[in-house]
Write a protein that holds these residues in place. Sequence first.
Motif, PDB file in Angstrom:
ATOM      1  N   LEU A   1       0.809  -1.214   0.000  1.00 60.09           N
ATOM      2  CA  LEU A   1       0.000   0.000   0.000  1.00 60.09           C
ATOM      3  C   LEU A   1       0.844   1.266   0.000  1.00 60.09           C
ATOM      4  CD1 LEU A   1      -2.751   1.373   0.151  1.00 60.09           C
ATOM      5  CD2 LEU A   1      -2.659   1.131   2.658  1.00 60.09           C
ATOM      6  N   TYR A   2       1.587   1.493   1.062  1.00 59.93           N
ATOM      7  CA  TYR A   2       2.307   2.755   1.231  1.00 59.93           C
ATOM      8  C   TYR A   2       3.749   2.727   0.695  1.00 59.93           C
ATOM      9  CZ  TYR A   2      -1.472   4.095   4.410  1.00 59.93           C
ATOM     10  OH  TYR A   2      -2.689   4.407   4.955  1.00 59.93           O
ATOM     11  N   ALA A   3       4.366   1.571   0.719  1.00 64.24           N
ATOM     12  CA  ALA A   3       5.790   1.485   0.356  1.00 64.24           C
ATOM     13  C   ALA A   3       6.005   0.321  -0.602  1.00 64.24           C
ATOM     14  CB  ALA A   3       6.641   1.316   1.609  1.00 64.24           C
ATOM     15  N   ASN A   4       5.345   0.425  -1.757  1.00 64.10           N
ATOM     16  CA  ASN A   4       5.437  -0.654  -2.733  1.00 64.10           C
ATOM     17  C   ASN A   4       6.667  -0.492  -3.618  1.00 64.10           C
ATOM     18  OD1 ASN A   4       4.775   1.398  -4.487  1.00 64.10           O
ATOM     19  ND2 ASN A   4       2.617   0.811  -4.660  1.00 64.10           N
TER      20      ASN A   4
ATOM     21  N   ARG B   1       1.791   6.304  10.523  1.00 67.13           N
ATOM     22  CA  ARG B   1       1.020   6.066   9.293  1.00 67.13           C
ATOM     23  C   ARG B   1       0.350   4.700   9.331  1.00 67.13           C
ATOM     24  NH1 ARG B   1       4.143   6.270   3.614  1.00 67.13           N
ATOM     25  NH2 ARG B   1       5.122   4.419   4.548  1.00 67.13           N
ATOM     26  N   GLN B   2       1.048   3.717   9.908  1.00 69.93           N
ATOM     27  CA  GLN B   2       0.444   2.388  10.043  1.00 69.93           C
ATOM     28  C   GLN B   2      -0.824   2.451  10.884  1.00 69.93           C
ATOM     29  OE1 GLN B   2       3.235  -0.719  11.153  1.00 69.93           O
ATOM     30  NE2 GLN B   2       1.608  -1.980  12.032  1.00 69.93           N
ATOM     31  N   ARG B   3      -0.868   3.391  11.845  1.00 64.69           N
ATOM     32  CA  ARG B   3      -2.053   3.564  12.702  1.00 64.69           C
ATOM     33  C   ARG B   3      -3.018   4.604  12.127  1.00 64.69           C
ATOM     34  NH1 ARG B   3       2.120   4.252  16.809  1.00 64.69           N
ATOM     35  NH2 ARG B   3       1.544   6.472  16.812  1.00 64.69           N
ATOM     36  N   SER B   4      -2.689   5.138  10.930  1.00 66.57           N
ATOM     37  CA  SER B   4      -3.474   6.211  10.308  1.00 66.57           C
ATOM     38  C   SER B   4      -3.538   7.454  11.178  1.00 66.57           C
ATOM     39  CB  SER B   4      -4.903   5.716   9.992  1.00 66.57           C
ATOM     40  OG  SER B   4      -4.867   4.648   9.083  1.00 66.57           O
ATOM     41  N   ASP B   5      -2.490   7.702  11.914  1.00 71.75           N
ATOM     42  CA  ASP B   5      -2.409   8.873  12.788  1.00 71.75           C
ATOM     43  C   ASP B   5      -1.749  10.019  12.015  1.00 71.75           C
ATOM     44  OD1 ASP B   5      -2.187  10.709  14.814  1.00 71.75           O
ATOM     45  OD2 ASP B   5      -0.705   9.586  15.990  1.00 71.75           O
ATOM     46  N   TRP B   6      -2.501  10.635  11.121  1.00 72.85           N
ATOM     47  CA  TRP B   6      -1.951  11.665  10.251  1.00 72.85           C
ATOM     48  C   TRP B   6      -1.557  12.921  11.019  1.00 72.85           C
ATOM     49  CZ3 TRP B   6      -0.657   9.314   6.092  1.00 72.85           C
ATOM     50  CH2 TRP B   6      -1.421   8.265   5.590  1.00 72.85           C
ATOM     51  N   ASP B   7      -2.353  13.276  12.016  1.00 74.63           N
ATOM     52  CA  ASP B   7      -2.005  14.441  12.832  1.00 74.63           C
ATOM     53  C   ASP B   7      -0.679  14.218  13.565  1.00 74.63           C
ATOM     54  OD1 ASP B   7      -4.258  15.936  12.147  1.00 74.63           O
ATOM     55  OD2 ASP B   7      -5.487  14.953  13.680  1.00 74.63           O
TER      56      ASP B   7
END
Length: 675
Positions: A527-530, A586-592
Amino acid sequence: MKNMIEKLRQKEFIVVPAILFLLVLLAYGLLTPRMGFYWDDWPFAWFLRFFGPIEFIESFRPFRPFLGPIFTVTTALFGGHPFTWQLVGLALRFFLSLEVWYVLRSVWPSQRWNVLWVALLFTVYPGYQQQWVSLTHVNQEIIPLTWLIASFGLTAYAIRNDRHRKRAAILAIVLQAMGLFATEYFFGLEILRFFFLLSIFSETLTARKDILRKAATSWLPYFCVWILNAAWTYAYHRSTAYNSYEINILSSPSFSPLAIVNEILKTISLSGFVSWINTFSLISTIDGTVTQIIALGILLGAAMVIFISVRFLSNGTTDQHPKEDSWGRWAMLIGLVAIFAGRLPSWAAGLPLKIEFDYDRFFLSIMFGASLFIVGLAAFLLRDGKRKFFILSLLIGLSTAYQFTVSNTFRRDTANLQDIFWQMAWRMPALEKGTVLLTYELPLNYLSDLQLTAPLNWMYASTITDRELPYLLLYIKSRFNSTTLPSLRPDEPIHLQYRTVEFNGSTTDSVVIYKDADGCLRVLDSLYANAETVPGANYFLLNAVPLSNPGLIQAQALQPVLDGTLFGAEPAHGWCYFFEKAELARQRSDWDGIVKLYDQAEQGKLSASAPVENLPFIEAFAVTGDEDTAIKLTERTINEQKTLCPALVTLWERVSQIQGSSVRAQTTLQEGCEP
């Protein structure tokens, strides 16, 4: 004043050990506090920590069963601290050099200065570059070698001293057996004893038949032990108990006459000439760095100390021999025999001899002969005099400085390993049991995947309650298409017998990691680091990315507590700390949380060590509505590495699913990524 100088000259047995100690210190000891564990040191230290010293008995049973007791005794005495083992390694290297000097002086008492040159060159022999792999090599090779060399010395002592001849001979046989049965490394060196006996008896006998008969008679008990060792080694290697290198030399192509001649020439070339010649590269590569300046100082200082000391001790005298150049010829002959005799075991196992890690360990059994050969060559060509003193002093200075530069590469490897594992701790605070870390290769010179498995388990598994290894690290480069990693398909079983423990897992339970030499550690995923985020990466690594399951990382866990004696204190929080924490967020979707981390890095005036490390921050700013900063970082990334354009396009497509399409982002990508 003259009397004092004369007294100093008479104290050869004080001055020479002092010189040998100085060489050991300069070549190997200056960076000791900053050294760690290397190569098999890590697995051995791990077994010691979690199973105790007695574990080595069973651990070595399928390989070298007589080594187990050595490891058990020494680790019980010295423990498992890397600094302690570095000191033990230095002490034994010094003792080994003293032994060589004493033995050769006993064999050739009329060649005081030639044998001193041999001992000095032996001490800093540049072909063998693994002094700092101390826990492993002290036990596996250096201790058995000290026993064998001591056995040579006792044999010479027994011949020259009637009073204690029997006791000395018995002890010599015992030490011979201990040295030979512990490891096959020094099997061929036993032939040296026969040549030493020939040299000793040639002093009092003139007829060749008498010399041969006397030497053969004296060597007979040792020869019997040697044959017994050969028979035992052959039988054990053929038994079901043995599980290591296959030795089938008689049916191997390397046993053909042409291959044998080629191997002899190659071995002599590498050990007798190339190893020494390589040290001259120091002169041509001086670039003003601190390491090179220190090395230059060591070169000049060691060469001057050696030249002055040996000239001072010899007081202008020369070694005596009926024929001035006959000792040189004899030393060259014995040296050549010893070189190939030392090479014999590794050659029989089909292992190459190279001046590179980790094959340079085979020079340990060769360096005695190589040092004797080069001094014999100098004695034959240069005779005695200032030219010989100057050239050999320079060679010793170069070799000492060369070994120091090698020690600095080991120091850097320790620093790099500690850096990698602290980044692992920041990015992956805990892992599910049974996880396999897959990577193509990590930027480490003196550790491979199976050795790295030990610190990996040390970090993530503070206790071991059974014989199941919780975690495994595999290099795809080394293990792909092997019994351990047959393929990169999902659900492929992974099994590894790790001495007395084993790992059982699956390719499905994998986390793929990647690290450039100058970049931060990254966890790859689909997803994020392909594959788009690692342009130009190895094909096999890219094929492994779909296997990566970041869900095996326990993102909410507390950071593991790392042993400071092994991994060093937690480093200052530089850029990679904030990057690893951002990836974890990012793995936890903690964008803030990622935005806050970037702000902290900015306050510390930190920036990405590689353009790809901007990606999690770009996405975080875009998702949280700060399009200006996201666009700014996107432009910077494109300018620094245009090959990341596909990854940036994919990133902004993900953002559009949350925030809607961004005209500015599309324009930036179109303008920046145009061919």
